[in-house]
Design a protein around this motif. Structure first.
Motif, mmCIF file in Angstrom:
data_model
loop_
_atom_site.group_PDB
_atom_site.id
_atom_site.type_symbol
_atom_site.label_atom_id
_atom_site.label_comp_id
_atom_site.label_asym_id
_atom_site.label_seq_id
_atom_site.Cartn_x
_atom_site.Cartn_y
_atom_site.Cartn_z
ATOM 1 N N LYS A 136 0.816 -1.209 0.000
ATOM 2 C CA LYS A 136 0.000 0.000 0.000
ATOM 3 C C LYS A 136 0.855 1.266 0.000
ATOM 4 O O LYS A 136 0.462 2.274 -0.573
ATOM 5 C CB LYS A 136 -0.901 -0.014 1.236
ATOM 6 N N ARG A 137 2.016 1.214 0.608
ATOM 7 C CA ARG A 137 2.884 2.377 0.694
ATOM 8 C C ARG A 137 3.637 2.567 -0.619
ATOM 9 O O ARG A 137 4.040 1.594 -1.262
ATOM 10 C CB ARG A 137 3.863 2.210 1.845
ATOM 11 N N ALA A 138 3.837 3.821 -1.005
ATOM 12 C CA ALA A 138 4.462 4.139 -2.290
ATOM 13 C C ALA A 138 5.883 3.603 -2.368
ATOM 14 O O ALA A 138 6.300 3.035 -3.388
ATOM 15 C CB ALA A 138 4.454 5.652 -2.509
ATOM 16 N N THR A 150 10.973 8.770 -10.789
ATOM 17 C CA THR A 150 10.266 9.415 -11.905
ATOM 18 C C THR A 150 9.066 8.606 -12.381
ATOM 19 O O THR A 150 8.159 9.158 -13.009
ATOM 20 C CB THR A 150 11.227 9.633 -13.073
ATOM 21 N N ASP A 151 9.045 7.285 -12.091
ATOM 22 C CA ASP A 151 7.935 6.437 -12.525
ATOM 23 C C ASP A 151 6.684 6.738 -11.707
ATOM 24 O O ASP A 151 6.754 7.097 -10.519
ATOM 25 C CB ASP A 151 8.303 4.959 -12.377
ATOM 26 N N ASP A 152 5.531 6.563 -12.362
ATOM 27 C CA ASP A 152 4.244 6.792 -11.709
ATOM 28 C C ASP A 152 3.839 5.524 -10.958
ATOM 29 O O ASP A 152 3.623 4.470 -11.562
ATOM 30 C CB ASP A 152 3.186 7.161 -12.751
ATOM 31 N N VAL A 153 3.736 5.636 -9.644
ATOM 32 C CA VAL A 153 3.434 4.472 -8.804
ATOM 33 C C VAL A 153 1.989 4.027 -8.985
ATOM 34 O O VAL A 153 1.669 2.844 -8.827
ATOM 35 C CB VAL A 153 3.736 4.821 -7.323
ATOM 36 N N ARG A 154 1.098 4.960 -9.360
ATOM 37 C CA ARG A 154 -0.327 4.629 -9.441
ATOM 38 C C ARG A 154 -0.639 3.603 -10.526
ATOM 39 O O ARG A 154 -1.679 2.942 -10.479
ATOM 40 C CB ARG A 154 -1.119 5.912 -9.699
ATOM 41 N N GLN A 179 -0.431 5.287 0.177
ATOM 42 C CA GLN A 179 -0.007 6.149 1.273
ATOM 43 C C GLN A 179 1.372 6.750 0.968
ATOM 44 O O GLN A 179 2.202 6.131 0.305
ATOM 45 C CB GLN A 179 0.046 5.356 2.582
ATOM 46 N N ARG A 180 1.585 7.959 1.473
ATOM 47 C CA ARG A 180 2.851 8.688 1.319
ATOM 48 C C ARG A 180 3.201 8.918 -0.148
ATOM 49 O O ARG A 180 4.360 8.825 -0.560
ATOM 50 C CB ARG A 180 4.000 7.952 2.025
ATOM 51 N N LEU A 181 2.180 9.188 -0.924
ATOM 52 C CA LEU A 181 2.380 9.459 -2.343
ATOM 53 C C LEU A 181 2.624 10.956 -2.527
ATOM 54 O O LEU A 181 1.829 11.786 -2.082
ATOM 55 C CB LEU A 181 1.146 9.018 -3.138
ATOM 56 N N VAL A 182 3.723 11.301 -3.191
ATOM 57 C CA VAL A 182 4.087 12.698 -3.409
ATOM 58 C C VAL A 182 3.516 13.148 -4.747
ATOM 59 O O VAL A 182 3.908 12.655 -5.810
ATOM 60 C CB VAL A 182 5.613 12.894 -3.379
ATOM 61 N N PRO A 184 1.806 16.839 -6.982
ATOM 62 C CA PRO A 184 1.811 18.317 -6.944
ATOM 63 C C PRO A 184 0.824 18.903 -5.944
ATOM 64 O O PRO A 184 1.095 19.917 -5.300
ATOM 65 C CB PRO A 184 1.449 18.699 -8.375
ATOM 66 N N GLN A 185 -0.314 18.242 -5.773
ATOM 67 C CA GLN A 185 -1.304 18.725 -4.819
ATOM 68 C C GLN A 185 -0.791 18.590 -3.378
ATOM 69 O O GLN A 185 -0.958 19.508 -2.558
ATOM 70 C CB GLN A 185 -2.602 17.941 -4.990
ATOM 71 N N SER A 186 -0.155 17.455 -3.084
ATOM 72 C CA SER A 186 0.382 17.283 -1.731
ATOM 73 C C SER A 186 1.504 18.278 -1.442
ATOM 74 O O SER A 186 1.617 18.804 -0.327
ATOM 75 C CB SER A 186 0.890 15.849 -1.547
ATOM 76 N N LEU A 187 2.322 18.558 -2.467
ATOM 77 C CA LEU A 187 3.377 19.561 -2.291
ATOM 78 C C LEU A 187 2.786 20.951 -2.054
ATOM 79 O O LEU A 187 3.304 21.735 -1.245
ATOM 80 C CB LEU A 187 4.290 19.582 -3.518
ATOM 81 N N GLN A 188 1.695 21.254 -2.789
ATOM 82 C CA GLN A 188 1.031 22.541 -2.593
ATOM 83 C C GLN A 188 0.460 22.645 -1.177
ATOM 84 O O GLN A 188 0.577 23.690 -0.513
ATOM 85 C CB GLN A 188 -0.084 22.708 -3.630
ATOM 86 N N HIS A 189 -0.137 21.558 -0.686
ATOM 87 C CA HIS A 189 -0.666 21.544 0.681
ATOM 88 C C HIS A 189 0.452 21.748 1.698
ATOM 89 O O HIS A 189 0.283 22.455 2.700
ATOM 90 C CB HIS A 189 -1.389 20.227 0.949
ATOM 91 N N LYS A 190 1.601 21.139 1.415
ATOM 92 C CA LYS A 190 2.740 21.285 2.324
ATOM 93 C C LYS A 190 3.229 22.736 2.341
ATOM 94 O O LYS A 190 3.525 23.297 3.414
ATOM 95 C CB LYS A 190 3.864 20.351 1.888
#
Length: 303
Positions: A136-138, A150-154, A179-182, A184-190
Motif C-alpha cells: 500500500k505504501r508508495a 520518476t515512474d508513476d506508482v499509481r 499512502q505517502r504518495l508525493v 503536486p497537490q500534496s506539495l502545494q498543501h505542504k
C-alpha cells in the motif's frame, strides 16, 4: 510435538506432526529467536536452518519472550504486553504464560525457515501462495517493482477482484489508497501549511513587540505619576515648614518679656527664716532614779 513451519519467500506454511522424541529433542533448552539446524528432522530437512518464533503447551498457554524459564509462570500484565489484551484502559491482570525456553511440555512449536537446503519440501517450498493484498505504501510499491522516483506508482497498484454477486456479470476490482504518495497537490498543501506556520510566527513576534512597547509606555507613565505625586508631597511638606517657622518666632517674642529692674531706694526684702527645731537629747537615767520594779504575785501574798 507439532511443528508449524513457514516459508516467507513463497508465503506457504505446513504443519508437521513429529512423534519421535529423538527428532524434536534438538529444540530442547533453546530459546525463542534462536536458530537451529533441522537435519535431525529427516533427510528432506538436510541443510535447512529454522528459527524458533514461539509455541504453546498442552493446555494452550503461549510462550512469552523474555521469561527465562521452561515452566509455566503467572505474571501481572498490563497494556503494551504480549499474551494479554486489556479490555479497559489501565487494566492489569495476572495471567499464566510459558517461559521462552523450549521444554518437554511444549505441544506445538512455530518455526520459520531461515536457510533453504538443496531438496524441496513438498507443499512448503515447492509452491507459491499469492498475496491477497499488495503493498500500500508508495516506497514499498517502488521496491516491489524496482521503480525509480520518476515512474508513476499509481500504474503499478495491485488490484483485487471482488467475487460477483447473483445476477451480476460486471467484474469489479478494488485497489488500496496509496499512502505517502508525493503529488503536486500534496506539495502545494505542504507549502500552504509552512506558509501558515511562518505567518503565525511573524504575527506572534509583531504582537509581542507591540505588547512590549505598550507595557514600557505604561510603566513610564506610572513612574512619572509617582514622581509627580512624591514631588507634590515634598513641596507641601516644605511649604508647611516655612509657614510654621515665623509663627513660632512671634510666639517666642511675646512670651519672653524682660523682668522689672529694682531701684536703690527700695528696701531689701527681709528674709524669713523658719526657726530651727530644738534638739531633744534625753539625759541618761541614774540607777537611783530608775522606777522600782513591781513585786511579783508570790511575794505580795507573803507580805
Amino acid at each position: 510435538m507439532k511443528l508449524n513451519i513457514s516459508y516467507p519467500p513463497s508465503g506457504s506454511q505446513k504443519c508437521i506432526d513429529v512423534d519421535d522424541e529423538k527428532k524434536y529433542r534438538i529444540f530442547y533448552d533453546k530459546r525463542i529467536s534462536q536458530e537451529v539446524e533441522a537435519d535431525a528432522l529427516g533427510d528432506q530437512f538436510k541443510g535447512y536452518v529454522v528459527k524458533i518464533m514461539g509455541g504453546n503447551d498442552k493446555q494452550g498457554f503461549p510462550m512469552k519472550q523474555g521469561v527465562l524459564t521452561n515452566t509455566r509462570v503467572r505474571l501481572l500484565m498490563g497494556d503494551n504486553t504480549t499474551c494479554y489484551r486489556p479490555r479497559r484502559s489501565g487494566e492489569r491482570k495476572r495471567k499464566s504464560v510459558r517461559g521462552c525456553v523450549v521444554g518437554s511440555d511444549i505441544a506445538a512449536l512455530h518455526l520459520v525457515i531461515v536457510k533453504k537446503g538443496p531438496e524441496e519440501i513438498p507443499e512448503l517450498t515447492d509452491k507459491y501462495v499469492p498475496r491477497r493484498l499488495g503493498p500500500k505504501r508508495a516506497s514499498k510499491i517502488r521496491k516491489l517493482f524496482n521503480l525509480s522516483k520518476t515512474d508513476d506508482v499509481r500504474k503499478y497498484v495491485i488490484r483485487r477482484e471482488i467475487p460477483l454477486k447473483e445476477g451480476k456479470t460486471k467484474k469489479r476490482t478494488k485497489a488500496p489508497k496509496i499512502q505517502r504518495l508525493v503529488t503536486p497537490q500534496s506539495l502545494q498543501h505542504k507549502r500552504a501549511r509552512l506558509a501558515v506556520k511562518k505567518n503565525r510566527t511573524i504575527r506572534r513576534r509583531e504582537e509581542a513587540a507591540e505588547y512590549a512597547k505598550l507595557l514600557a509606555q505604561r510603566n513610564k507613565e506610572t513612574k512619572e505619576k509617582r514622581r509627580a505625586a512624591l514631588s507634590s508631597k515634598k513641596e507641601a511638606r516644605l511649604s508647611a515648614k516655612k509657614d510654621a517657622a515665623p509663627a513660632t518666632k512671634t510666639a517666642a517674642t511675646t512670651t519672653a518679656k524682660p523682668a522689672p529692674v529694682a531701684t536703690k531706694a527700695a528696701a531689701p526684702a527681709q528674709k524669713t527664716t523658719a526657726p530651727a527645731p530644738a534638739k531633744t537629747t534625753a539625759a541618761p537615767v541614774k540607777a537611783s532614779q530608775q522606777p522600782a520594779k513591781a513585786p511579783q504575785k508570790g511575794q505580795a501574798k507573803k507580805q
